[in-house]
Design a protein around this motif. Structure first.
Motif, PDB file in Angstrom:
ATOM      1  N   ILE A 241       0.809  -1.126   0.178  1.00 40.46           N
ATOM      2  CA  ILE A 241      -0.103   0.042   0.138  1.00 40.46           C
ATOM      3  C   ILE A 241       1.039   1.251   0.023  1.00 40.46           C
ATOM      4  N   ILE A 242       0.467   2.406  -0.757  1.00 37.74           N
ATOM      5  CA  ILE A 242       1.099   3.764  -0.550  1.00 37.74           C
ATOM      6  C   ILE A 242       0.165   4.602  -0.207  1.00 37.74           C
ATOM      7  N   HIS A 243       0.497   5.426   0.624  1.00 37.09           N
ATOM      8  CA  HIS A 243      -0.416   6.377   1.267  1.00 37.09           C
ATOM      9  C   HIS A 243       0.146   7.627   1.522  1.00 37.09           C
TER      10      HIS A 243
ATOM     11  N   ASP B  93      -6.897  13.767  -3.045  1.00 38.40           N
ATOM     12  CA  ASP B  93      -6.096  14.280  -1.968  1.00 38.40           C
ATOM     13  C   ASP B  93      -6.044  12.975  -0.924  1.00 38.40           C
ATOM     14  N   HIS B  94      -4.871  12.951  -0.075  1.00 38.82           N
ATOM     15  CA  HIS B  94      -5.038  12.046   0.792  1.00 38.82           C
ATOM     16  C   HIS B  94      -5.208  10.569   0.343  1.00 38.82           C
ATOM     17  N   ALA B  95      -4.731  10.345  -0.673  1.00 46.72           N
ATOM     18  CA  ALA B  95      -5.102   8.812  -1.555  1.00 46.72           C
ATOM     19  C   ALA B  95      -4.424   7.452  -0.742  1.00 46.72           C
ATOM     20  N   LEU B  96      -4.950   6.589  -1.082  1.00 45.56           N
ATOM     21  CA  LEU B  96      -4.525   5.156  -0.773  1.00 45.56           C
ATOM     22  C   LEU B  96      -4.553   4.484  -1.983  1.00 45.56           C
ATOM     23  N   ILE B  97      -3.305   3.660  -2.337  1.00 49.08           N
ATOM     24  CA  ILE B  97      -3.174   2.916  -3.344  1.00 49.08           C
ATOM     25  C   ILE B  97      -2.975   1.308  -2.842  1.00 49.08           C
TER      26      ILE B  97
ATOM     27  N   VAL C 223      -7.739   2.632  -5.759  1.00 53.37           N
ATOM     28  CA  VAL C 223      -7.187   4.001  -5.729  1.00 53.37           C
ATOM     29  C   VAL C 223      -8.275   4.798  -5.059  1.00 53.37           C
ATOM     30  N   ARG C 224      -7.940   5.151  -3.827  1.00 55.15           N
ATOM     31  CA  ARG C 224      -8.998   5.750  -3.311  1.00 55.15           C
ATOM     32  C   ARG C 224      -8.679   6.800  -2.088  1.00 55.15           C
ATOM     33  N   PRO C 225      -9.598   7.752  -1.621  1.00 58.24           N
ATOM     34  CA  PRO C 225      -9.488   8.474  -0.593  1.00 58.24           C
ATOM     35  C   PRO C 225      -9.302   7.922   0.925  1.00 58.24           C
ATOM     36  N   VAL C 226      -8.406   8.255   1.782  1.00 57.67           N
ATOM     37  CA  VAL C 226      -8.412   7.812   2.874  1.00 57.67           C
ATOM     38  C   VAL C 226      -8.450   8.782   4.038  1.00 57.67           C
ATOM     39  N   ASP C 227      -9.269   8.454   5.165  1.00 57.84           N
ATOM     40  CA  ASP C 227      -9.322   9.611   6.178  1.00 57.84           C
ATOM     41  C   ASP C 227      -7.837   9.544   7.011  1.00 57.84           C
ATOM     42  N   LYS C 228      -7.246  10.527   7.090  1.00 59.18           N
ATOM     43  CA  LYS C 228      -5.693  10.603   7.683  1.00 59.18           C
ATOM     44  C   LYS C 228      -5.893   9.824   9.077  1.00 59.18           C
ATOM     45  N   SER C 229      -6.808   9.961   9.735  1.00 60.27           N
ATOM     46  CA  SER C 229      -6.781   9.421  11.133  1.00 60.27           C
ATOM     47  C   SER C 229      -7.095   7.758  11.172  1.00 60.27           C
ATOM     48  N   ALA C 230      -7.601   7.410  10.048  1.00 55.51           N
ATOM     49  CA  ALA C 230      -8.201   5.910   9.899  1.00 55.51           C
ATOM     50  C   ALA C 230      -6.924   5.055   9.827  1.00 55.51           C
ATOM     51  N   ALA C 231      -7.035   3.944  10.506  1.00 55.09           N
ATOM     52  CA  ALA C 231      -5.774   2.761  10.434  1.00 55.09           C
ATOM     53  C   ALA C 231      -5.671   2.323   8.735  1.00 55.09           C
ATOM     54  N   LEU C 232      -4.562   2.099   8.491  1.00 50.45           N
ATOM     55  CA  LEU C 232      -4.117   1.703   7.217  1.00 50.45           C
ATOM     56  C   LEU C 232      -4.588   0.390   7.059  1.00 50.45           C
ATOM     57  N   PRO C 233      -4.880  -0.328   5.964  1.00 49.37           N
ATOM     58  CA  PRO C 233      -5.140  -1.696   5.835  1.00 49.37           C
ATOM     59  C   PRO C 233      -3.917  -2.454   6.012  1.00 49.37           C
TER      60      PRO C 233
ATOM     61  N   VAL D 222       4.366  -1.065   3.372  1.00 50.55           N
ATOM     62  CA  VAL D 222       3.963   0.000   3.155  1.00 50.55           C
ATOM     63  C   VAL D 222       4.835   1.172   2.984  1.00 50.55           C
ATOM     64  N   ILE D 223       4.337   2.016   1.626  1.00 46.56           N
ATOM     65  CA  ILE D 223       5.058   3.229   1.433  1.00 46.56           C
ATOM     66  C   ILE D 223       4.375   4.488   1.766  1.00 46.56           C
ATOM     67  N   ASP D 224       5.151   5.446   2.733  1.00 42.11           N
ATOM     68  CA  ASP D 224       4.548   6.776   2.843  1.00 42.11           C
ATOM     69  C   ASP D 224       5.175   7.607   1.737  1.00 42.11           C
ATOM     70  N   ALA D 225       4.134   8.147   0.972  1.00 46.96           N
ATOM     71  CA  ALA D 225       4.473   9.054  -0.020  1.00 46.96           C
ATOM     72  C   ALA D 225       5.227  10.318   0.444  1.00 46.96           C
ATOM     73  N   GLY D 226       4.908  10.778   1.820  1.00 49.02           N
ATOM     74  CA  GLY D 226       5.496  12.060   2.112  1.00 49.02           C
ATOM     75  C   GLY D 226       4.504  13.073   1.640  1.00 49.02           C
ATOM     76  N   GLY D 227       3.411  13.148   1.345  1.00 48.76           N
ATOM     77  CA  GLY D 227       2.886  14.215   0.849  1.00 48.76           C
ATOM     78  C   GLY D 227       2.830  14.471  -0.695  1.00 48.76           C
ATOM     79  N   GLY D 228       3.639  13.622  -1.225  1.00 50.84           N
ATOM     80  CA  GLY D 228       3.831  13.960  -2.795  1.00 50.84           C
ATOM     81  C   GLY D 228       2.824  13.434  -3.615  1.00 50.84           C
ATOM     82  N   ILE D 229       3.172  13.493  -5.142  1.00 47.34           N
ATOM     83  CA  ILE D 229       2.368  13.091  -6.016  1.00 47.34           C
ATOM     84  C   ILE D 229       2.759  11.662  -6.519  1.00 47.34           C
ATOM     85  N   MET D 230       1.304  10.987  -6.473  1.00 46.74           N
ATOM     86  CA  MET D 230       1.427   9.487  -6.709  1.00 46.74           C
ATOM     87  C   MET D 230       0.756   9.258  -8.195  1.00 46.74           C
ATOM     88  N   MET D 231       1.314   8.853  -9.142  1.00 49.51           N
ATOM     89  CA  MET D 231       0.740   8.684 -10.533  1.00 49.51           C
ATOM     90  C   MET D 231       0.523   7.001 -10.676  1.00 49.51           C
ATOM     91  N   PRO D 232      -0.667   6.585 -10.163  1.00 50.34           N
ATOM     92  CA  PRO D 232      -0.694   5.113 -10.202  1.00 50.34           C
ATOM     93  C   PRO D 232      -1.005   4.655 -11.687  1.00 50.34           C
TER      94      PRO D 232
END
Length: 82
Positions: free
Chosen positions: A9-11, A26-30, A40-50, A55-65
């Motif tokens: 997962i990339i978030h 914004d705040h996407a989860l791949i 590829v979907r939005p995820v609540d920042k406070s929600a637990a990741l699946p 797990v890769i943290d994109a660090g607020g960058g742009i992800m081009m799935p």
């Protein structure tokens, strides 16, 4: 379809999609399973990741799935030159 554990997962980034609406999420989860992007979907920042093997943290960058192509590699340079 959700899995017990995704391969990857990339978030924590903004996903620029190439779906029929060219959504920007914004705040996407791949979620990746068996080498294919499953969602590829939005995820609540406070929600637990699946759960995932990696797990890769994109660090607020742009992800081009999507498949890696020449366009992905040259688009930033092309835009800069225009």
């Amino acid at each position: 379809m959700p899995h017990d554990k995704y391969d990857l997962i990339i978030h924590n980034g903004t996903a620029v999609t190439v779906n029929d609406r060219f959504d920007i999420i914004d705040h996407a989860l791949i979620c990746v399973q068996n080498g294919a992007i499953e969602s590829v979907r939005p995820v609540d920042k406070s929600a637990a990741l699946p759960p995932a093997h990696e797990v890769i943290d994109a660090g607020g960058g742009i992800m081009m799935p999507g498949p890696v192509s020449y366009t992905h590699l040259t688009l930033p340079t092309t835009i800069e030159l225009c």
